[in-house]
Design a protein around this motif. Structure first.
Motif, PDB file in Angstrom:
ATOM      1  N   ARG A  13     -49.011  52.960  18.646  1.00 24.23           N
ATOM      2  CA  ARG A  13     -48.475  51.981  17.686  1.00 24.23           C
ATOM      3  C   ARG A  13     -46.946  51.967  17.737  1.00 24.23           C
ATOM      4  O   ARG A  13     -46.323  50.901  17.756  1.00 24.23           O
ATOM      5  N   SER A  14     -46.353  53.127  17.764  1.00 28.30           N
ATOM      6  CA  SER A  14     -44.885  53.213  17.817  1.00 28.30           C
ATOM      7  C   SER A  14     -44.336  52.633  19.115  1.00 28.30           C
ATOM      8  O   SER A  14     -43.330  51.922  19.108  1.00 28.30           O
ATOM      9  N   LEU A  15     -44.995  52.935  20.210  1.00 30.04           N
ATOM     10  CA  LEU A  15     -44.549  52.411  21.503  1.00 30.04           C
ATOM     11  C   LEU A  15     -44.664  50.894  21.562  1.00 30.04           C
ATOM     12  O   LEU A  15     -43.821  50.223  22.161  1.00 30.04           O
ATOM     13  N   CYS A  16     -45.676  50.353  20.940  1.00 28.31           N
ATOM     14  CA  CYS A  16     -45.833  48.895  20.890  1.00 28.31           C
ATOM     15  C   CYS A  16     -44.737  48.273  20.020  1.00 28.31           C
ATOM     16  O   CYS A  16     -44.193  47.213  20.360  1.00 28.31           O
ATOM     17  N   GLN A  17     -44.403  48.921  18.928  1.00 30.53           N
ATOM     18  CA  GLN A  17     -43.383  48.387  18.021  1.00 30.53           C
ATOM     19  C   GLN A  17     -42.007  48.304  18.676  1.00 30.53           C
ATOM     20  O   GLN A  17     -41.231  47.396  18.386  1.00 30.53           O
ATOM     21  N   VAL A  18     -41.691  49.232  19.555  1.00 32.80           N
ATOM     22  CA  VAL A  18     -40.352  49.226  20.151  1.00 32.80           C
ATOM     23  C   VAL A  18     -40.223  48.242  21.311  1.00 32.80           C
ATOM     24  O   VAL A  18     -39.156  48.156  21.917  1.00 32.80           O
ATOM     25  N   GLN A  19     -41.250  47.473  21.586  1.00 32.26           N
ATOM     26  CA  GLN A  19     -41.130  46.450  22.622  1.00 32.26           C
ATOM     27  C   GLN A  19     -40.178  45.328  22.210  1.00 32.26           C
ATOM     28  O   GLN A  19     -39.814  44.503  23.038  1.00 32.26           O
ATOM     29  N   THR A  20     -39.766  45.314  20.955  1.00 29.41           N
ATOM     30  CA  THR A  20     -38.774  44.333  20.502  1.00 29.41           C
ATOM     31  C   THR A  20     -37.385  44.964  20.350  1.00 29.41           C
ATOM     32  O   THR A  20     -36.460  44.314  19.887  1.00 29.41           O
ATOM     33  N   HIS A  21     -37.247  46.209  20.754  1.00 29.39           N
ATOM     34  CA  HIS A  21     -35.965  46.913  20.637  1.00 29.39           C
ATOM     35  C   HIS A  21     -34.907  46.190  21.488  1.00 29.39           C
ATOM     36  O   HIS A  21     -35.199  45.734  22.593  1.00 29.39           O
ATOM     37  N   PRO A  22     -33.666  46.091  20.999  1.00 31.23           N
ATOM     38  CA  PRO A  22     -32.638  45.379  21.760  1.00 31.23           C
ATOM     39  C   PRO A  22     -32.225  46.065  23.067  1.00 31.23           C
ATOM     40  O   PRO A  22     -31.741  45.402  23.988  1.00 31.23           O
ATOM     41  N   ASN A  23     -32.427  47.360  23.178  1.00 29.54           N
ATOM     42  CA  ASN A  23     -32.027  48.079  24.385  1.00 29.54           C
ATOM     43  C   ASN A  23     -33.187  48.072  25.394  1.00 29.54           C
ATOM     44  O   ASN A  23     -34.275  48.563  25.106  1.00 29.54           O
ATOM     45  N   TYR A  24     -32.928  47.531  26.569  1.00 31.55           N
ATOM     46  CA  TYR A  24     -33.993  47.421  27.563  1.00 31.55           C
ATOM     47  C   TYR A  24     -34.482  48.789  28.056  1.00 31.55           C
ATOM     48  O   TYR A  24     -35.633  48.928  28.453  1.00 31.55           O
ATOM     49  N   HIS A  25     -33.625  49.809  28.004  1.00 34.84           N
ATOM     50  CA  HIS A  25     -34.055  51.155  28.413  1.00 34.84           C
ATOM     51  C   HIS A  25     -35.184  51.658  27.513  1.00 34.84           C
ATOM     52  O   HIS A  25     -36.118  52.311  27.982  1.00 34.84           O
ATOM     53  N   VAL A  26     -35.085  51.365  26.238  1.00 34.17           N
ATOM     54  CA  VAL A  26     -36.117  51.767  25.287  1.00 34.17           C
ATOM     55  C   VAL A  26     -37.425  51.038  25.608  1.00 34.17           C
ATOM     56  O   VAL A  26     -38.501  51.642  25.625  1.00 34.17           O
TER      57      VAL A  26
END
Length: 172
Positions: A13-26
């Protein structure tokens, strides 16, 4: 890493949520972890990332992750990437399918890599070795053996680089 060791469901769930993170490395790291976890429940998020992310490296990683987790069927639903004119797209599709547990996808990708390895075009044989290096699937060592014996030095070098990742005793 801590989340991964504690609760896989919460980690996904957390990994899916960070797919909108502004940093492409994340986003890249998230996709890598989803691929490693083979998190089938992440397929809709990965498909959305593939369709919408503005960064080509993230889209390529999403394509590979989609192929690894969902196999041929997920790729077909996401669009026609298998015959793309972009070699990076084709490479990520082949690597993902060869890493997947989808027997049909593995078979299709294997046939494609075998055809590339037998091609009269040097660049295609090098491309086959690069795919084998990245997927690191020891079941494909016979293809790599043929590339190691290739008459072209560049193909041999690409095949030698792949042997370090494939780890099959027949290669040594």
């Amino acid at each position: 890493d801590v989340l991964e060791s504690i609760d896989t469901a919460e980690n996904v769930r957390s990994l899916c949520q960070v797919q909108t993170h502004p940093n492409y490395h994340v986003r890249l790291e998230s996709l890598s972890r989803l691929e490693r976890l083979r998190a089938i429940e992440a397929l809709p998020t990965v498909a959305h990332t593939l369709a919408t992310d503005g960064d080509s490296a993230v889209r390529h990683a999403a394509l590979r992750t989609l192929a690894t987790i969902g196999g041929l069927r997920a790729l077909e639903q996401a669009g026609s990437h298998f015959h793309s004119s972009d070699p990076e797209v084709r490479r990520h599709v082949l690597v993902g399918l060869l890493r997947s547990r989808d027997a049909a996808g593995v078979q299709v990708a294997r046939q494609r890599v075998e055809a590339l390895a037998a091609s009269p075009v040097i660049a295609e044989r090098i491309f086959a070795a690069q795919v084998l290096r990245q997927c690191a699937n020891s079941d494909l060592h016979a293809i790599l053996l043929a590339l190691l014996a290739d008459s072209n030095r560049a193909v041999q070098l690409a095949a030698v680089e792949a042997t370090g990742r494939v780890h099959h005793p027949h290669l040594w």
